[in-house]
Design a protein around this motif. Structure first.
Motif, PDB file in Angstrom:
ATOM      1  N   SER A  46      39.604  -1.710  38.948  1.00 18.06           N
ATOM      2  CA  SER A  46      39.268  -0.883  40.108  1.00 18.06           C
ATOM      3  C   SER A  46      40.332  -0.909  41.200  1.00 18.06           C
ATOM      4  O   SER A  46      40.069  -0.499  42.332  1.00 18.06           O
ATOM      5  N   CYS A  47      41.548  -1.381  40.863  1.00 17.32           N
ATOM      6  CA  CYS A  47      42.710  -1.340  41.766  1.00 17.32           C
ATOM      7  C   CYS A  47      42.547  -2.202  43.020  1.00 17.32           C
ATOM      8  O   CYS A  47      43.075  -1.871  44.088  1.00 17.32           O
ATOM      9  N   ARG A  48      41.852  -3.305  42.907  1.00 19.86           N
ATOM     10  CA  ARG A  48      41.676  -4.172  44.067  1.00 19.86           C
ATOM     11  C   ARG A  48      42.655  -5.345  44.062  1.00 19.86           C
ATOM     12  O   ARG A  48      43.219  -5.676  45.095  1.00 19.86           O
ATOM     13  N   VAL A  49      42.816  -5.983  42.898  1.00 19.54           N
ATOM     14  CA  VAL A  49      43.710  -7.140  42.808  1.00 19.54           C
ATOM     15  C   VAL A  49      44.580  -6.987  41.574  1.00 19.54           C
ATOM     16  O   VAL A  49      44.072  -7.065  40.454  1.00 19.54           O
ATOM     17  N   ILE A  85      42.115   2.193  37.838  1.00 18.80           N
ATOM     18  CA  ILE A  85      41.371   3.402  38.197  1.00 18.80           C
ATOM     19  C   ILE A  85      40.654   3.121  39.514  1.00 18.80           C
ATOM     20  O   ILE A  85      39.731   2.302  39.542  1.00 18.80           O
ATOM     21  N   PRO A  86      41.057   3.743  40.624  1.00 18.75           N
ATOM     22  CA  PRO A  86      40.436   3.419  41.922  1.00 18.75           C
ATOM     23  C   PRO A  86      38.930   3.636  41.912  1.00 18.75           C
ATOM     24  O   PRO A  86      38.442   4.716  41.567  1.00 18.75           O
ATOM     25  N   MET A  87      38.177   2.581  42.268  1.00 20.27           N
ATOM     26  CA  MET A  87      36.714   2.643  42.320  1.00 20.27           C
ATOM     27  C   MET A  87      36.216   1.726  43.425  1.00 20.27           C
ATOM     28  O   MET A  87      36.730   0.612  43.582  1.00 20.27           O
ATOM     29  N   ASN A  88      35.205   2.183  44.159  1.00 17.58           N
ATOM     30  CA  ASN A  88      34.532   1.290  45.092  1.00 17.58           C
ATOM     31  C   ASN A  88      33.372   0.596  44.367  1.00 17.58           C
ATOM     32  O   ASN A  88      33.146   0.815  43.167  1.00 17.58           O
ATOM     33  N   ASP A  89      32.613  -0.224  45.069  1.00 23.21           N
ATOM     34  CA  ASP A  89      31.531  -0.989  44.442  1.00 23.21           C
ATOM     35  C   ASP A  89      30.499  -0.078  43.784  1.00 23.21           C
ATOM     36  O   ASP A  89      30.038  -0.341  42.668  1.00 23.21           O
ATOM     37  N   ALA A  90      30.122   0.984  44.477  1.00 22.10           N
ATOM     38  CA  ALA A  90      29.093   1.880  43.946  1.00 22.10           C
ATOM     39  C   ALA A  90      29.589   2.602  42.690  1.00 22.10           C
ATOM     40  O   ALA A  90      28.841   2.739  41.699  1.00 22.10           O
ATOM     41  N   GLN A  91      30.838   3.047  42.707  1.00 23.86           N
ATOM     42  CA  GLN A  91      31.383   3.744  41.545  1.00 23.86           C
ATOM     43  C   GLN A  91      31.529   2.803  40.349  1.00 23.86           C
ATOM     44  O   GLN A  91      31.238   3.171  39.208  1.00 23.86           O
ATOM     45  N   THR A 141      41.237   7.250  31.699  1.00 21.82           N
ATOM     46  CA  THR A 141      42.073   7.415  32.893  1.00 21.82           C
ATOM     47  C   THR A 141      41.263   7.832  34.113  1.00 21.82           C
ATOM     48  O   THR A 141      41.830   8.066  35.174  1.00 21.82           O
ATOM     49  N   SER A 142      39.944   7.937  33.962  1.00 21.93           N
ATOM     50  CA  SER A 142      39.109   8.369  35.084  1.00 21.93           C
ATOM     51  C   SER A 142      37.737   7.711  34.970  1.00 21.93           C
ATOM     52  O   SER A 142      37.370   7.155  33.927  1.00 21.93           O
ATOM     53  N   ILE A 143      36.996   7.796  36.055  1.00 25.78           N
ATOM     54  CA  ILE A 143      35.637   7.248  36.065  1.00 25.78           C
ATOM     55  C   ILE A 143      34.773   7.971  35.037  1.00 25.78           C
ATOM     56  O   ILE A 143      33.956   7.346  34.339  1.00 25.78           O
ATOM     57  N   THR A 144      34.974   9.274  34.901  1.00 22.03           N
ATOM     58  CA  THR A 144      34.175  10.059  33.950  1.00 22.03           C
ATOM     59  C   THR A 144      34.410   9.603  32.515  1.00 22.03           C
ATOM     60  O   THR A 144      33.465   9.376  31.754  1.00 22.03           O
ATOM     61  N   THR A 145      35.668   9.458  32.137  1.00 19.04           N
ATOM     62  CA  THR A 145      35.988   9.041  30.773  1.00 19.04           C
ATOM     63  C   THR A 145      35.451   7.646  30.488  1.00 19.04           C
ATOM     64  O   THR A 145      34.868   7.392  29.423  1.00 19.04           O
ATOM     65  N   MET A 146      35.627   6.736  31.439  1.00 21.43           N
ATOM     66  CA  MET A 146      35.120   5.382  31.263  1.00 21.43           C
ATOM     67  C   MET A 146      33.593   5.386  31.138  1.00 21.43           C
ATOM     68  O   MET A 146      33.021   4.648  30.328  1.00 21.43           O
ATOM     69  N   SER A 147      32.942   6.228  31.917  1.00 22.97           N
ATOM     70  CA  SER A 147      31.480   6.292  31.868  1.00 22.97           C
ATOM     71  C   SER A 147      30.993   6.810  30.511  1.00 22.97           C
ATOM     72  O   SER A 147      30.031   6.279  29.940  1.00 22.97           O
ATOM     73  N   ILE A 148      31.674   7.845  29.994  1.00 23.41           N
ATOM     74  CA  ILE A 148      31.292   8.386  28.682  1.00 23.41           C
ATOM     75  C   ILE A 148      31.504   7.327  27.596  1.00 23.41           C
ATOM     76  O   ILE A 148      30.670   7.154  26.700  1.00 23.41           O
ATOM     77  N   GLY A 149      32.616   6.594  27.675  1.00 29.98           N
ATOM     78  CA  GLY A 149      32.863   5.525  26.716  1.00 29.98           C
ATOM     79  C   GLY A 149      31.787   4.456  26.771  1.00 29.98           C
ATOM     80  O   GLY A 149      31.336   3.954  25.733  1.00 29.98           O
ATOM     81  N   ARG A 150      31.361   4.109  27.986  1.00 32.33           N
ATOM     82  CA  ARG A 150      30.291   3.113  28.131  1.00 32.33           C
ATOM     83  C   ARG A 150      28.965   3.642  27.579  1.00 32.33           C
ATOM     84  O   ARG A 150      28.198   2.888  26.969  1.00 32.33           O
ATOM     85  N   ILE A 151      28.686   4.921  27.780  1.00 39.16           N
ATOM     86  CA  ILE A 151      27.449   5.498  27.255  1.00 39.16           C
ATOM     87  C   ILE A 151      27.435   5.432  25.726  1.00 39.16           C
ATOM     88  O   ILE A 151      26.440   5.008  25.114  1.00 39.16           O
TER      89      ILE A 151
END
Length: 524
Positions: A46-49, A85-91, A141-151
């Motif tokens: 999530s690009c934090r550390v 992939i930039p994401m905040n806690d909720a994302q 490369t995006s939140i959408t792609t990662m979400s579909i992979g997780r589903i």
């Protein structure tokens, strides 16, 4: 006595059976693997550390070991994909919880598909979902792609946790079904430990995708292994292929094993062919001194070779107590808070404990695996209900200790409380919910009930995965400091304990569902 039991187990268990169990449990193993795969690399993804410690040294060593041409290709491939992939806690919570959405779909579909098309077909289908899901996660490369992979990974995991326990119970010898039944939870814990360890070493911007890539390898091995796995003999017998079912069972048991007692009911039609395979007990109780049992439930005699669907189960007052009890226990497994540790321990315990939180997570996963293996005989020895109550009480007490220790800054006590929290889960809430459904209803209903139970389990998992980080952050901001969320888990554990005490029957030593619920047994 123990020596006699061990010798009997060695006689009953063939090397081929062990191979079938190992291959089939690769499905639940991937459930654990994908459940915890985002835990350790969360901050990096999530690009934090941008971590660059052990993992970066491993990456450098790997690059130096490979040939220049291979290194150039690796660099080109890595450059084509973002390092995070930039994401905040909720994302990030959304990406994480998508796994449970897929799991819900897989759990609801797994039972009917395995009943209609066979256990083997359904297990192979889960392998395909695991491969596609892992590929999308690796290349995401995006939140959408990662979400579909997780589903998609979740669909495979949800179906696997329904199908594999049934398959194992149908191929395991009657005397060892209780022991083999714990293999589902053991394999889940192996997957969790594996992915937590990989996450510790590969949590850098250049290597975190390798974690998901290893998921592709495991899924491929599963599909290859399933090429030597036969269809469940009990399922074949149910679908009027008794001769093939006997040949398959003889192959599983070994040439010199007498399968007559196990297959007697297949020819007689006195009981459902899945009855003996789904019961967790000794084969010496399969035939009574009087007339043979006509059913596992008061309706099994009339539906011995049919499967009952979701809506029939829900509408039928006879199955309702079992459905409520089994679904309640599955929800309790998650609502007591185990996945707050499995999925979020690295970020949750960061800066709170005296040792590296990623290292502690690996220790937690190892303890979870060891205690699950060590405690696997307990449900057969002390009873399912007793183990559930002990597990819930232990987790509730540990959650309270964890909350107080974090609030008051007692770091050593926090670490100890986390370890006990996980250890108590393995006593009962880990393994027992997976075997209750097949003991509280007859074989004509076990597929639908098991799917309903796992569906409830994934809904509860989704609630924890989605809202735990949000509630934790809100409580920390409201009261100052951390740890307040575990007071909620303490209260939930108390409610779950009361539910088990009042609504869940003891199934240990019961021959069938009629005896579990105290119904009069119908005989033909």
């Amino acid at each position: 006595m123990a020596t006699t039991t061990l010798r009997q187990c060695m006689r009953d268990v063939s090397p081929y059976l062990l191979l079938l169990v190992i291959v089939s449990t690769l499905g639940p193993l991937q459930f654990g693997f994908h459940l915890a795969e985002l835990n350790a690399p969360q901050d990096v993804i999530s690009c934090r550390v941008p971590k660059s410690t052990v993992s970066s040294r491993l990456s450098a060593a790997f690059t130096a070991w490979t040939s220049p041409s291979s290194s150039n290709r690796a660099v080109t491939t890595t450059a084509a994909l973002p390092g995070c992939i930039p994401m905040n806690d909720a994302q990030f919570a959304v990406v994480s919880s998508m796994f449970t959405i897929g799991g819900l779909v897989g759990a609801l579909a797994g039972g009917p598909i395995s009943s209609a098309r066979g256990r083997l077909f359904a297990m192979r289908l889960t392998g395909l979902f695991f491969i596609v899901g892992s590929v999308l996660l690796t290349l995401g490369t995006s939140i959408t792609t990662m979400s579909i992979g997780r589903i998609l990974s979740g669909v495979g995991a949800g179906a696997a946790t329904v199908i594999v326990p049934i398959y194992i119970s149908e191929v395991a010898p009657p005397r060892e079904r209780g022991t083999f039944g714990a293999m589902t939870q053991v394999s889940i814990n192996v997957g969790i430990l594996g992915t937590q360890t990989l996450g510790y070493f590969l949590s850098s911007q250049s290597t975190w995708r390798w974690i998901f890539g290893i998921g592709i390898v495991i899924a491929t091995l599963q599909l290859l292994g399933l090429s030597v796995v036969p269809e469940s003999p009990a399922w074949l017998a149910t679908h009027k292929n008794v001769s093939q079912a006997k040949r398959t069972l003889q192959r599983i048991r070994g040439k010199h094993y007498d399968i007559e007692e196990e297959t007697a009911f297949w020819d007689s039609g006195a009981t459902s062919p899945e009855e003996e395979a789904l019961l967790d007990g000794s084969s010496t109780t399969l035939v009574e001194s009087g007339p043979r049992r006509a059913s596992v439930s008061s309706k099994a005699s009339s539906k011995s070779n049919s499967n009952i669907g979701f809506f029939e189960i829900i509408k039928d007052v006879q199955y309702r107590p079992a459905l409520v009890a089994a679904m309640g226990v599955m929800c309790a497994q998650q609502l007591c808070g185990i996945n707050s540790i499995i999925m979020y321990s690295v970020s949750l315990l960061k800066d709170l404990l005296p040792i590296n939180s990623a290292v502690l997570t690996i220790i937690i996963s190892a303890i979870n695996l060891i205690t699950t293996i060590a405690c696997s005989p307990l449900p057969d020895k002390f009873g399912r209900k007793a183990c559930l109550l002990l597990s819930i009480f232990g987790q509730g007490t540990s959650a309270l200790a964890l909350a107080l220790s974090i609030v008051f800054g007692a770091k050593i006590l926090s670490a100890i409380a986390v370890l006990f929290f996980v250890a108590f889960f393995a006593v009962g809430l880990g393994p027992v919910p997976f075997i209750l459904a097949s003991e509280m209803v007859g074989p004509e209903a076990v597929g639908a009930v098991q799917s309903c139970c796992l569906g409830a389990n994934y809904i509860a998992t989704f609630l924890v995965a989605q809202f735990f980080p949000i509630i934790n952050l809100a409580l920390n901001e409201r009261f100052g400091g951390a740890g307040w969320v575990y007071f909620i888990f303490t209260g939930l554990a108390a409610l779950c304990g009361l539910f088990v005490l009042w609504r869940v029957p003891e199934t240990k030593g019961k021959k069938d569902a009629d005896e579990v619920w105290g119904r009069t047994r119908r005989l033909d």
